[in-house]
Structures are given as structure tokens and as C-alpha cells.
Design a protein around this motif. Structure first.
Motif, short mmCIF file in Angstrom:
data_model
loop_
_atom_site.label_atom_id
_atom_site.label_comp_id
_atom_site.label_asym_id
_atom_site.label_seq_id
_atom_site.Cartn_x
_atom_site.Cartn_y
_atom_site.Cartn_z
N GLY A 6 -2.93 6.19 -32.87
CA GLY A 6 -4.02 5.79 -33.76
C GLY A 6 -3.85 6.33 -35.17
N LEU A 7 -3.45 7.59 -35.29
CA LEU A 7 -3.23 8.18 -36.62
C LEU A 7 -2.06 7.50 -37.33
CD1 LEU A 7 -3.81 11.95 -35.84
CD2 LEU A 7 -5.18 10.50 -37.35
N LEU A 8 -0.96 7.27 -36.63
CA LEU A 8 0.18 6.60 -37.24
C LEU A 8 -0.17 5.18 -37.68
CD1 LEU A 8 3.13 7.77 -34.95
CD2 LEU A 8 2.76 8.33 -37.36
N THR A 9 -0.87 4.46 -36.82
CA THR A 9 -1.26 3.10 -37.15
C THR A 9 -2.17 3.08 -38.37
OG1 THR A 9 -1.08 2.45 -34.83
CG2 THR A 9 -2.35 1.00 -36.26
N SER A 10 -3.10 4.01 -38.45
CA SER A 10 -4.02 4.03 -39.59
C SER A 10 -3.28 4.32 -40.90
CB SER A 10 -5.14 5.05 -39.38
OG SER A 10 -4.64 6.37 -39.48
N LEU A 11 -2.19 5.09 -40.84
CA LEU A 11 -1.40 5.35 -42.05
C LEU A 11 -0.76 4.07 -42.58
CD1 LEU A 11 0.40 8.70 -41.14
CD2 LEU A 11 -1.47 8.37 -42.77
N PHE A 12 -0.29 3.22 -41.66
CA PHE A 12 0.37 1.97 -42.07
C PHE A 12 -0.60 0.88 -42.47
CE2 PHE A 12 3.68 3.87 -39.31
CZ PHE A 12 4.66 4.00 -40.28
N LEU A 13 -1.79 0.88 -41.88
CA LEU A 13 -2.74 -0.19 -42.14
C LEU A 13 -3.84 0.20 -43.12
CD1 LEU A 13 -3.20 -1.63 -38.54
CD2 LEU A 13 -1.64 -2.37 -40.33
N LYS A 14 -3.81 1.41 -43.61
CA LYS A 14 -4.85 1.88 -44.52
C LYS A 14 -4.82 1.09 -45.81
CE LYS A 14 -7.10 6.12 -45.20
NZ LYS A 14 -7.02 7.54 -45.05
N GLU A 15 -5.98 0.67 -46.25
CA GLU A 15 -6.10 -0.12 -47.47
C GLU A 15 -6.18 0.83 -48.66
OE1 GLU A 15 -9.27 -3.34 -49.26
OE2 GLU A 15 -9.22 -2.95 -47.12
N GLU A 16 -5.36 0.57 -49.68
CA GLU A 16 -5.39 1.40 -50.90
C GLU A 16 -6.64 1.07 -51.69
OE1 GLU A 16 -3.25 3.80 -51.79
OE2 GLU A 16 -2.16 3.48 -49.92
#
Length: 175
Positions: free
Chosen positions: A164-174
Motif C-alpha cells: 500500500g505504501l509503495l503503491t501510494s508513492l507511485f500513484l500520488k498526485e502532485e
């Protein structure tokens, strides 16, 4: 004259510490009362068996995994069916009384808009498949498994949060 639509503010969320303590008490109560922990994916399996009983009875009965659930003709007659229905109705009542019911599509820009329902469905199917392969869902493996000090429960929780943490890093909106 202006017609003002009265906006009701949603109720505040429950204190996380209190919510965690209450969840632990409910988990303990389910072990004491039913002899089982919390879980949900067993219901979807039973629902599949029930649908299969009417759509493809011969194939469902011959299936080693689903066949045993339809022997008595009532695959939905299990504690997990009532648990899932209670959770769904309780969540709906809670959202209604807290004024949090609203229909909207949100998400990151590249996964939002008209693509959002499809990405959510795809993610849900993957999660459901993973839960069946792992022989339990987030609540079944994570909560109930950890509550009985199961190695599988703790392994699942670690992997679940790490992914979940890794996925959120890649999908996080700037912003």
C-alpha cells in the motif's frame, strides 16, 4: 428571493483510538459468540455457489470448491452471510446519520473521471482473487489472524501495508 439549500455538515469522524478499541471489542465478541473471527470473502464464495446453483447446477455441484456449499441447498445459510449484511446495513445507517452519503467519482487525475469505476472494479477483482488465494480477506487475515497470533496474519499485514505504501508513492498526485 434566493432559495438557500440548507447544507448539513457531516459529523466528525470517531476518535481513531476509540474506534480501534471498539473494533477490538467487537472482534473479541465475534470469537466468543460465533467461534469465528471477522471476515467477508467467505460470503462472496457462498454467493457464487448460490448463483451457480441456479445458473449452472451440474458444474457447481461437480466443483470441488463450491460443491460442498450447495449440498444442503442453502449456501447463504451461514453466519458470514449475516455478518456481511449487518456490516453493509450498519455502514449505510452510519453514513446516513452522519450526513456522509454522497455519490461522486474521485481519484487521481490519470485514474479519475470516467476511468475510475473501471480501475476500482479491476482493483476490487484483484483484491478478491488475492483474498481467496490467501484464504482470507483483510479483516479475516489481518484482524482475526493477528488476534490469534497467526504468523500468516502478521505476514499478511506487513505485506499489505508495504504494498500500500509503495503503491501510494507511485500513484500520488502532485499538488
Amino acid at each position: 428571493m434566493l432559495n438557500k439549500v440548507e447544507q448539513t455538515k457531516p459529523a466528525q469522524y470517531m476518535n481513531p483510538l476509540l474506534a480501534g478499541i471498539l473494533l477490538g471489542m467487537i472482534l473479541l465478541a465475534t470469537f466468543v459468540v460465533t467461534g469465528h473471527g471477522l471476515g467477508a470473502t467467505g460470503f462472496t464464495t457462498r454467493l457464487t455457489a448460490w448463483v451457480g446453483m441456479y445458473v449452472a447446477p451440474v458444474a457447481t455441484n461437480a466443483n470441488e470448491y463450491l460443491g460442498g456449499m450447495i449440498e444442503e441447498g442453502k449456501p447463504l445459510n451461514a453466519w458470514i452471510t449475516w455478518q456481511v449484511m449487518g456490516v453493509a446495513l450498519g455502514a449505510l445507517a452510519s453514513a446516513f446519520f452522519a450526513h456522509r452519503i454522497q455519490f461522486k467519482i474521485d481519484g487521481a487525475k490519470f485514474l479519475g473521471g470516467s476511468k475510475r469505476p473501471w480501475t476500482a472494479l479491476f482493483g476490487g477483482v484483484l483484491a478478491g482473487f488475492g483474498a481467496r488465494v490467501a484464504a482470507g480477506c483483510t479483516s479475516g487475515l489481518g484482524l482475526s489472524g493477528a488476534a490469534v497470533l497467526s504468523l500468516a496474519g502478521f505476514t499478511f499485514l506487513g505485506a499489505f501495508f508495504a504494498v500500500g505504501l509503495l503503491t501510494s508513492l507511485f500513484l500520488k498526485e502532485e499538488k
